[in-house]
Design an enzyme around this catalytic site. Structure first.
Site, PDB file in Angstrom:
ATOM      1  N   ASP A  12       0.779  -1.256   0.000  1.00 58.98           N
ATOM      2  CA  ASP A  12       0.000   0.000   0.000  1.00 58.98           C
ATOM      3  C   ASP A  12       0.809   1.305   0.000  1.00 58.98           C
ATOM      4  O   ASP A  12       0.485   2.219   0.773  1.00 58.98           O
ATOM      5  CB  ASP A  12      -0.963   0.001   1.206  1.00 58.98           C
ATOM      6  CG  ASP A  12      -1.975  -1.135   1.170  1.00 58.98           C
ATOM      7  OD1 ASP A  12      -1.940  -1.946   0.225  1.00 58.98           O
ATOM      8  OD2 ASP A  12      -2.801  -1.225   2.108  1.00 58.98           O
ATOM      9  N   LYS A 110      -6.984  -5.036  -3.012  1.00 63.63           N
ATOM     10  CA  LYS A 110      -7.725  -5.614  -1.896  1.00 63.63           C
ATOM     11  C   LYS A 110      -8.662  -4.573  -1.310  1.00 63.63           C
ATOM     12  O   LYS A 110      -8.441  -3.374  -1.489  1.00 63.63           O
ATOM     13  CB  LYS A 110      -6.751  -6.119  -0.822  1.00 63.63           C
ATOM     14  CG  LYS A 110      -5.884  -5.002  -0.278  1.00 63.63           C
ATOM     15  CD  LYS A 110      -4.812  -5.505   0.647  1.00 63.63           C
ATOM     16  CE  LYS A 110      -3.975  -4.392   1.194  1.00 63.63           C
ATOM     17  NZ  LYS A 110      -4.720  -3.392   1.984  1.00 63.63           N
ATOM     18  N   CYS A 155      -1.974  -2.922   7.615  1.00 63.00           N
ATOM     19  CA  CYS A 155      -1.852  -3.820   6.464  1.00 63.00           C
ATOM     20  C   CYS A 155      -0.553  -4.624   6.458  1.00 63.00           C
ATOM     21  O   CYS A 155      -0.558  -5.787   6.061  1.00 63.00           O
ATOM     22  CB  CYS A 155      -2.069  -3.044   5.176  1.00 63.00           C
ATOM     23  SG  CYS A 155      -3.798  -2.486   5.056  1.00 63.00           S
TER      24      CYS A 155
END
Ligand code: VGL
Ligand code: ZN
Length: 201
Positions: A12, A110, A155
């Site tokens: 990310d 995701k 994450c």
């Protein structure tokens, strides 16, 4: 170059998680030189991208009256309500412009289902709906993972914990990660990762 059975997973590194973004992580962009250098060193290179529809249930503004960073109960367990971030196709959801995305073999998105969040690169937050990343890595003969990216305590940590549960050998390059640190979540995540046998470098 690292051995053939090692993969780098970059979590990310998107505009919304960097300074100026909707869910900015302090110094999120400071990891870019190290992440880019690592992308040149691993034979298997995966980037993940948080990718939410506008009506995603993890957004506080989709829950009238709810404050950002409060916690709500979802069918699959507690869920932090985040400021609206990484809306699919938006500038905030794009990778940071300095990230060497050309070096990646695979990009996995995701959090694309409205009703469930997905911190981990492997499973959605019910911890059972797969993203498909495990199959990709096994198909390429990967057994060991190095993780870097944003955010350490969400994450990155969820991905690392799922990866050890799946039987991968896992390390996290902390210098190439930055955390959100919500109520001590950074230290708690590091403790959980260490206890699970994840190497924190
Ligand atoms: C993340 C909160 C919400 C992360 C993603 O990338 O750590 N955190 N969505
Ligand atoms: Zn998200």
């Amino acid at each position: 170059m690292r051995p053939d059975d090692e993969a780098l997973i970059v979590i990310d590194v998107q505009n919304d998680f960097c300074p100026g973004g909707a869910l900015a992580v302090a110094e999120g962009d400071a990891i870019l030189p190290e992440v880019n250098a690592m992308l040149g060193q691993y034979p298997v290179r995966v980037l993940t991208q948080d990718w939410h529809p506008a009506d995603h249930t993890s957004f506080a503004d989709n829950h009238p009256g709810a404050a950002p960073f409060s916690v709500t109960a979802m069918a699959y367990g507690p869920q932090v309500l985040w400021p609206r971030h990484c809306v699919r196709g938006s500038a905030g959801a794009a990778f940071h412009p300095a990230l060497k995305t050309d070096a990646a073999d695979m990009v996995i998105r995701k959090g694309f289902r409205s009703q469930i969040d997905s911190y981990s690169a492997f499973f959605e937050n019910d911890r059972s709906t797969p993203t498909g990343l495990e199959g990709y890595l096994r198909g390429r003969g990967v057994r060991r993972l190095m993780l870097a990216g944003l955010a350490t305590d969400f994450c990155v940590a969820y991905s690392a914990l799922d990866a050890v549960r799946l039987g991968f050998e896992v390390a996290v390059r902390l210098g190439a990660c930055r955390g959100i640190d919500l109520d001590g979540s950074l230290e708690a995540a590091c403790d959980r990762m260490r206890a699970a046998g994840i190497l924190l470098l």
